[in-house]
Design a protein around this motif. Structure first.
Motif, PDB file in Angstrom:
ATOM      1  N   ALA A  68      82.140  30.066  12.449  1.00 14.00           N
ATOM      2  CA  ALA A  68      80.837  29.412  12.348  1.00 14.00           C
ATOM      3  C   ALA A  68      80.813  28.125  13.164  1.00 14.00           C
ATOM      4  N   ALA A  69      81.927  27.375  13.140  1.00 18.22           N
ATOM      5  CA  ALA A  69      81.999  26.140  13.924  1.00 18.22           C
ATOM      6  C   ALA A  69      81.923  26.439  15.415  1.00 18.22           C
ATOM      7  N   THR A  70      82.443  27.570  15.827  1.00 17.84           N
ATOM      8  CA  THR A  70      82.364  27.963  17.233  1.00 17.84           C
ATOM      9  C   THR A  70      80.914  28.169  17.653  1.00 17.84           C
ATOM     10  N   ILE A  71      80.092  28.623  16.709  1.00 16.63           N
ATOM     11  CA  ILE A  71      78.666  28.803  17.006  1.00 16.63           C
ATOM     12  C   ILE A  71      77.969  27.457  17.091  1.00 16.63           C
ATOM     13  N   GLY A  72      78.230  26.559  16.129  1.00 16.83           N
ATOM     14  CA  GLY A  72      77.629  25.233  16.222  1.00 16.83           C
ATOM     15  C   GLY A  72      77.145  24.681  14.898  1.00 16.83           C
ATOM     16  N   PRO A  73      76.399  23.552  14.930  1.00 20.42           N
ATOM     17  CA  PRO A  73      75.909  22.918  13.701  1.00 20.42           C
ATOM     18  C   PRO A  73      74.904  23.769  12.928  1.00 20.42           C
ATOM     19  N   THR A  74      74.304  24.737  13.600  1.00 15.41           N
ATOM     20  CA  THR A  74      73.429  25.710  12.941  1.00 15.41           C
ATOM     21  C   THR A  74      73.942  27.096  13.300  1.00 15.41           C
TER      22      THR A  74
END
Length: 756
Positions: free
Chosen positions: A200-206
């Motif tokens: 999820a962190a690889t995707i970003g803040p959302t």
């Protein structure tokens, strides 16, 4: 917050200064679509999220209103035709909100939290939404987390201006404590939970839980259960129930630091693939160099004639305006034109068509075939934010060339939608990626394309700050031209020179106009030497416009005559030459409107103009170009007015107004209705003229058209100056009532100065 929620029930906007807004009461009868503005990295991100969430809640399945994509790029010749480019600030997103709000039927409230931390483009759009009283029909709660400054303060003042002191609420609250990364022992988490959090962190803040599930080959419900475990362990995941999670940037950074670079690259590659798989199937799109120097008049790639998309495609039979006075027609705004749906050809040219041109009856608006006449079907939807997300993952995955191309697609889409700031930011991201790469021939040309696109956007578009100044546009274009090498295609340098000429023309000082001529002359000569007679002749028309600005109509007429001879020679075999021939006839027809004829030759000049106008009308009719034909009628009306042929002028202009209202040609309608008002006044029908002008102001205020309002302003001031004393005593008050209406509309959409 009770006061804010109560005001929302009444349909009123409210600004709340509070560290944390909190949720509405459990029995609150409205659905609250809430957006955290501080979690978005991209311009307009909060508005896009709010719009998409509103559409999801409404179960919206249709396409949202798209902006009117430009049929052709602005150029010096555009001013001769009266085709001034209209810069609009993100009108497309405001239009889509209005479209959704009409379906909400008083059941929804929009809440923007931490709105003072939103990007400038979002703040500006929200300010204009607030200032349009009664326009949105969905109440907004704007929560300021701190002391507003700059654009945020302007938004707060807009609420106070429209809602009074009652619209401002101050709430003494404290934001709930957020768990810091160090407060949770990450290695102690279940490996499956830690794996999902890192993904999820690889995707970003959302991030979307479904996207994480696809990345890790998990069942979607299983992924949600993993995030439930993470939330139970203290990870601050903000979940609004739609499968999209938000969390603080410090958590994202901390978890990314624990991911091996090879794994991160593999995940980014897979994410880019997943984003592509989730998109509608799109045809392969080859990388393009800068647009042709003809400002959108290049031959279509498939060999079909590049002509304006017939705007009749979007005229709904139920909503098509019948031939009646403008005052009775403005209750229902004109339907959007097919220009809005079809978009430009990928090479920057006009939309190609293969359909049979409409009949004479259809052109006049008397044939049902007008509603059925269509061009190419709309191209599949691809959003700029989608391309930008894929581009970021491709860059992180070590695929810079693919990332650059996706950033260019994102920039192009954002620009066509009117999101100027977003388009520039995506272009700059492409430049950042390029700056880290060896400058091969292909990448040098890529850099030229990006710089030229940015320069063109800074020239064409409107926006806050120096990014949209003509000086910045010229600087970017000169950078692009300096990178062109002798072995590059002729059209590459010629296209940039033509763009530089356009900027210099708009700068307007004598030295800039001289440079515009130099660049156009050189570009035309280079294209002629390369064997492109059509492209070289196109630039003659732009040179003619510069000579008119410099006060030399003789040279202008000579260049137009030369280009016309070229187009006439090629027209039998080249349909692109036929559209250029029609436009050149229209340009010659309009010369008497820009240049005062020699004494004693006024009627001869007007008769010559009318002859070329009739030729242009006939050619546009044969090409099925309804919008252009209507604008020729406007020219014919203005020419007749110059020789006091009020009856003939009224006939031409009434036809133009009727068709333009059906086609949704707002700028054409503004010009034609202003001319019609002038004709009515000159014929003694002053009250009718004022009514037409008032309806036109209302229409362009509804559509948010600053250029349309500029034509209204010009007509209003001419009325004021020309009104006879007797008429002023009788109708002066009626005319003066239009002044505050016009001023208020200009304060919302900006005031544009028209050339003399």
């Amino acid at each position: 917050m009770d006061r804010a929620w109560k005001r929302a029930l009444e349909g009123r906007n409210t600004a709340v200064v509070a560290a944390h807004a909190g949720a509405p009461p459990e029995d609150y009868p409205l659905v609250v679509v809430a957006v955290r503005c501080d979690l978005h990295e991209q311009p307009l991100g909060p508005l896009l999220e709010a719009r998409d969430e509103l559409a999801r809640w409404l179960g919206w399945e249709g396409a949202l209103d798209e902006p009117a994509r430009r049929l052709a790029r602005p150029s010096p010749r555009s001013e001769l035709l009266g085709e001034r480019h209209e810069p609009r600030l993100n009108e497309w997103i405001l239009s889509s909100f209005q479209q959704l709000a009409a379906e909400a039927n008083g059941t929804v409230v929009l809440m923007f939290e931490a709105v003072d931390l939103a990007d400038p483009a979002t703040l500006d759009a929200l300010r204009r939404m607030v200032l349009r009283r009664g326009w949105l029909r969905v109440p907004m709660v704007l929560v300021f987390s701190g002391v507003p400054e700059g654009a945020a303060l302007d938004l707060l003042r807009a609420v106070e201006q429209t809602e009074g002191a009652a619209g401002l609420v101050r709430v003494e609250t404290a934001r709930p404590a957020v768990t810091a990364p160090g407060e949770v022992e990450l290695p102690a988490l279940d490996p499956a939970v830690l794996r999902a959090l890192r993904a999820a962190a690889t995707i970003g803040p959302t991030f979307e839980s479904d996207l994480v599930a696809a990345l890790l080959d998990l069942d979607p419900v299983e992924a949600l259960e993993v995030f439930q475990h993470a939330h139970d362990a203290g990870v601050p995941l903000d979940d609004r129930g739609e499968g999209r999670f938000r969390w603080p940037r410090e958590w994202v950074d901390e978890l990314r630091r624990g991911v091996l670079p090879s794994l991160a690259a593999a995940w980014h590659r897979r994410l880019a693939e997943l984003l592509d798989e989730s998109d509608e199937e799109l045809p392969p799109q080859a990388l393009r160099v800068v647009p042709p120097p003809s400002f959108g008049r290049a031959p279509a790639a498939n060999g079909r004639v590049a002509v304006p998309s017939p705007t009749a495609a979007a005229v709904d039979p139920e909503h098509a305006a019948p031939a009646q006075p403008l005052t009775e027609r403005t209750a229902r705004p004109p339907q959007p034109s097919a220009e809005a749906a079809a978009g430009p050809h990928p090479d920057g040219s006009l939309v190609p068509i293969e359909a049979t041109p409409p009949t004479e009856a259809a052109l006049l608006g008397d044939d049902p075939a007008l509603e059925a006449f269509v061009g190419d079907p709309p191209r599949p939807q691809r959003t700029s934010t989608h391309d930008a997300r894929a581009a970021r993952h491709l860059a992180e995955a070590g695929r810079p060339d693919a990332a650059i191309e996706r950033y260019l697609l994102a920039s192009e889409d954002a620009a066509e939608r009117g999101s100027n700031r977003l388009a520039i930011d995506y272009g700059r991201e492409a430049l950042k990626v390029l700056a880290r790469l060896p400058l091969t021939m292909r990448r040098r040309r890529l850099r030229i394309e990006v710089l030229a696109r940015l320069g063109r956007l800074q020239w064409e578009a409107a926006g806050p700050g120096s990014d949209f100044s003509l000086g910045e546009a010229l600087k970017r274009l000169e950078e692009a031209l300096a990178l062109v090498a002798p072995e590059d295609p002729v059209h590459l340098a010629a296209g940039i020179r033509a763009l530089i000429a356009g900027v210099c023309y708009d700068l307007g000082d004598p030295r800039s106009l001289e440079r515009a001529l130099e660049e156009l002359t050189r570009a035309s000569r280079e294209m002629h030497q390369a064997g492109d007679a059509l492209g070289a002749a196109r630039l003659f028309n732009d040179q003619a416009a510069v000579w008119v600005r410099l006060g030399d109509p003789v040279r202008a007429n000579h260049l137009l005559t030369e280009s016309r001879q070229v187009f006439e020679r090629l027209a039998a075999e080249d349909e692109n030459a036929r559209i250029e021939l029609a436009e050149t006839d229209h340009l010659i027809a309009r010369l008497p409107l820009h240049v005062k004829p020699r004494p004693g030759r006024e009627n001869d000049a007007i008769e010559l103009g009318l002859r070329h106008a009739r030729d242009a009308e006939r050619r546009y009719r044969e090409l099925g170009a309804l919008r252009e034909a209507a604008r020729v009628w406007e020219t014919m009306g203005r020419l007749e007015l110059r020789r006091n042929g009020t009856d003939e002028a009224a006939e031409h202009l009434t036809r133009a107004v009727d068709l333009q209202s059906k086609l949704g040609d707002m700028l054409g309608l503004a010009r034609s209705s202003a001319a019609l008002a002038e004709v009515l006044a000159q014929g003694g029908r002053v009250a009718d003229a004022i009514a037409v002008l008032g309806d036109s102001i209302e229409l362009h205020a509804q559509k948010g058209s600053p250029l349309g309002l500029a034509y209204n302003r010009r007509a209003f001031e001419r009325f004021q100056a020309a009104l006879e004393p007797a008429a002023k005593a009788e109708l002066g008050a009626q005319l003066e009532r239009l002044a505050p209406q016009l001023t208020e509309a200009e304060s919302l959409f900006g005031r544009v100065t028209l050339p003399d």
